[in-house]
Design an enzyme around this catalytic site. Structure first.
Site, short mmCIF file in Angstrom:
data_model
loop_
_atom_site.label_atom_id
_atom_site.label_comp_id
_atom_site.label_asym_id
_atom_site.label_seq_id
_atom_site.Cartn_x
_atom_site.Cartn_y
_atom_site.Cartn_z
CG HIS A 135 9.86 -2.43 -19.72
ND1 HIS A 135 9.31 -1.82 -21.01
CD2 HIS A 135 9.02 -3.53 -19.61
CE1 HIS A 135 8.44 -2.42 -21.33
NE2 HIS A 135 7.96 -3.45 -20.83
CB ILE A 136 12.38 -5.60 -14.47
CG1 ILE A 136 11.82 -4.71 -13.26
CG2 ILE A 136 13.80 -5.10 -14.73
CD1 ILE A 136 12.23 -5.12 -12.00
N GLY A 137 9.27 -5.84 -15.51
CA GLY A 137 7.76 -6.67 -15.19
C GLY A 137 7.90 -8.18 -15.54
NE ARG A 171 4.81 -2.35 -24.61
CZ ARG A 171 4.90 -3.35 -23.71
NH1 ARG A 171 5.00 -3.41 -22.42
NH2 ARG A 171 5.11 -4.36 -24.29
CG ASP A 194 8.47 -2.37 -15.07
OD1 ASP A 194 9.55 -2.11 -14.84
OD2 ASP A 194 7.88 -3.31 -15.74
CD GLU A 235 10.23 1.64 -21.44
OE1 GLU A 235 10.56 0.40 -21.89
OE2 GLU A 235 9.23 1.78 -20.81
N1 LIG Z 1 5.86 -3.91 -17.56
C1 LIG Z 1 5.96 -5.15 -18.21
O1 LIG Z 1 7.17 -5.66 -18.21
C2 LIG Z 1 4.79 -5.84 -18.83
C3 LIG Z 1 4.65 -7.10 -19.09
C4 LIG Z 1 3.77 -7.72 -19.68
C5 LIG Z 1 2.64 -6.66 -20.10
N2 LIG Z 1 2.87 -5.45 -20.16
C6 LIG Z 1 1.73 -4.81 -20.78
O2 LIG Z 1 0.65 -5.02 -20.09
C7 LIG Z 1 -0.45 -5.09 -20.92
C8 LIG Z 1 -1.60 -6.02 -20.57
O3 LIG Z 1 -1.07 -7.31 -20.64
P1 LIG Z 1 -2.52 -8.55 -20.47
O4 LIG Z 1 -1.64 -9.72 -20.72
O5 LIG Z 1 -2.96 -8.07 -19.01
O6 LIG Z 1 -3.27 -8.00 -21.56
P2 LIG Z 1 -4.71 -8.15 -21.66
O7 LIG Z 1 -5.13 -7.96 -23.20
O8 LIG Z 1 -5.15 -9.61 -21.18
O9 LIG Z 1 -5.53 -7.13 -21.11
C9 LIG Z 1 -5.71 -5.83 -21.12
C10 LIG Z 1 -7.14 -5.36 -20.75
O10 LIG Z 1 -7.10 -3.90 -21.06
C11 LIG Z 1 -8.51 -3.72 -21.63
N3 LIG Z 1 -8.42 -2.39 -22.42
C12 LIG Z 1 -7.92 -2.41 -23.73
N4 LIG Z 1 -8.16 -1.14 -24.16
C13 LIG Z 1 -8.84 -0.54 -23.12
C14 LIG Z 1 -9.40 0.87 -23.01
N5 LIG Z 1 -9.30 1.75 -24.11
N6 LIG Z 1 -9.88 1.08 -21.86
C15 LIG Z 1 -10.32 0.26 -20.79
N7 LIG Z 1 -9.75 -0.99 -20.76
C16 LIG Z 1 -8.96 -1.47 -21.98
C17 LIG Z 1 -8.68 -5.05 -22.40
O11 LIG Z 1 -10.25 -4.94 -22.47
C18 LIG Z 1 -8.22 -6.01 -21.50
O12 LIG Z 1 -9.16 -6.44 -20.62
C19 LIG Z 1 0.23 -5.32 -22.29
O13 LIG Z 1 -0.45 -4.89 -23.47
C20 LIG Z 1 1.86 -4.78 -22.19
O14 LIG Z 1 1.70 -3.48 -22.57
C21 LIG Z 1 3.88 -4.85 -19.41
O1 LIG Z 2 4.70 -6.84 -23.01
C1 LIG Z 2 5.72 -7.59 -22.32
O2 LIG Z 2 5.51 -8.84 -22.20
C2 LIG Z 2 6.79 -6.83 -21.55
O3 LIG Z 2 6.49 -5.56 -21.41
C3 LIG Z 2 8.03 -7.16 -22.05
O4 LIG Z 2 8.41 -6.62 -23.39
#
Ligand SMILES: NC(=O)c1ccc[n+]([C@@H]2O[C@H](COP(=O)([O-])OP(=O)(O)OC[C@H]3O[C@@H](n4cnc5c(N)ncnc54)[C@H](O)[C@@H]3O)[C@@H](O)[C@H]2O)c1
Ligand SMILES: O=C(O)[C@H](O)CO
Length: 326
Positions: free
Chosen positions: A285-287, A237, A261, A266
């Site tokens: 933001h197209i992940g 984020r 991304d 945004e």
């Molecule tokens: N750009 C995009 O389109 C897109 C798409 C999907 C997810 N995301 C972002 O990616 C993030 C991660 O997704 P995920 O499914 O892998 O989540 P997840 O919960 O499986 O993984 C997040 C990891 O971060 C770690 N973490 C949390 N706080 C921490 C800290 N303070 N220090 C170190 N590590 C820490 C957690 O222990 C966990 O292992 C989502 O929360 C979202 O914000 C972005």
């Molecule tokens: O967290 C997610 O799934 C992506 O950022 C889309 O909002």
């Protein structure tokens, strides 16, 4: 009688049809994306909400006295006020797993594009500026066999690590809230502290959720620790990075480039300094934005919503609320 739900965004046909079978659906008609204030006006008697990223806080929840579930159509759920949801006994769900591969592909795309300067050189060719014999100043950086440091080794982090380690033979280090010995063994990962990860990695990829602890996790001090020829990639984020500090790090050449991304605001403002930098690759933001994955995410959100309203346990309750609803 079918439960009334409010759908605050457009949905693919498959998900809309599924919801229509089980619920009476009302839709946001626009114009533009719905705001939290508009959602508070619209929620009415709805028992369920389906949203992406709209802030869900006490004012929105108070406007919908019948609400029982908020289904967030995204993996990240930093838009939800978990305390307000808990106090009102409203369950919230998200859409993990179905997008992991797609987001991991995008993270690799940003990493490769930044390292090999793909968008910059594409612009150069299209502008008719390709001269025979490439100037050394346009050379990129190798990716293979370099060190990738992943901050946040969760679902998506592990999928990126697999691509980087097995596909590009990279040395993958990670920093996480807790160690993952099984993943270390399976993917050949090295665990290290944040400072060590930043000072030894050629590519730093940020993949934590946005929480009070991770807000501005990357600030001036962290960018100063990075190697001068290292590249920073953010797919988490925007607010996990203090953008001012990133701009300074890029302008003053503390780091070699960035692939982004996500942004603090945004859509990012067209006059943002990051958009003027050739050594920064910017995506909107197209992940997770592939046709297939967006359908899967919408189906996942729709099923979570219906399950919650029909007395079945939703599959993907956000972790912090699970103890109260399972
Ligand atoms: N750009 C995009 O389109 C897109 C798409 C999907 C997810 N995301 C972002 O990616 C993030 C991660 O997704 P995920 O499914 O892998 O989540 P997840 O919960 O499986 O993984 C997040 C990891 O971060 C770690 N973490 C949390 N706080 C921490 C800290 N303070 N220090 C170190 N590590 C820490 C957690 O222990 C966990 O292992 C989502 O929360 C979202 O914000 C972005
Ligand atoms: O967290 C997610 O799934 C992506 O950022 C889309 O909002």
């Amino acid at each position: 009688m079918k439960p009334l739900v409010y759908i605050a965004r457009e949905l693919p046909e498959e998900a809309a049809e599924f919801l229509e079978q089980h619920c009476e659906c009302r839709y946001w008609q626009g114009p533009g994306d719905i705001t939290d204030a508009k959602l508070a006006e619209e929620v009415g008697e709805a028992e369920g909400l389906l949203v992406t990223g709209t802030p869900i806080h006490e004012k929105v929840l108070a406007a919908g006295p019948n609400l029982r579930v908020v289904a967030n159509l995204s993996a990240g759920y930093n838009n939800l006020d978990l305390q307000a949801l808990k106090e009102r006994r409203i369950v919230a769900t998200h859409t993990p797993y179905v997008l992991d591969d797609t987001v991991a592909d995008l993270a690799m795309a940003l990493l490769l594009a930044s390292a090999r300067r793909v968008p910059e050189l594409d612009r150069l060719v299209k502008a008719g500026q390709w001269k025979k014999g490439m100037d050394a100043e346009l050379y990129g950086l190798d990716v293979h066999h370099k060190r990738l440091g992943i901050i946040g080794m969760g679902r998506i982090g592990e999928v990126v690590a697999r691509r980087a380690s097995l596909g590009f033979e990279m040395d993958v280090a990670y920093y996480n809230r807790r160690r993952k010995p099984e993943a270390e063994e399976r993917l050949g990962l090295t665990y290290c502290g944040l400072e060590e990860l930043l000072s030894t990695s050629d590519f730093v990829l940020l993949l934590t959720p946005l929480t009070p602890e991770t807000r501005h996790l990357m600030d001036e001090a962290q960018f100063k620790l990075m190697k001068q020829n290292a590249v920073f990639i953010n797919v988490s984020r925007g607010e996990t990075v203090r953008e001012e500090a990133l701009v300074k790090a890029l302008e003053e050449k503390w780091i070699a480039g960035a692939g982004l991304d996500v942004y603090e605001q945004e859509p990012v403002s067209p006059d943002h300094p990051l958009l003027r930098m050739d050594h920064v690759v910017t995506l909107p933001h197209i992940g997770s934005a592939t046709a297939e994955t967006r359908i899967n995410m919408a189906m996942s959100a729709a099923k979570n919503l219906v399950n919650a309203l029909t007395g079945q346990s939703p599959l993907d309750i956000v972790p912090e609320l699970r103890p109260y609803f399972l």
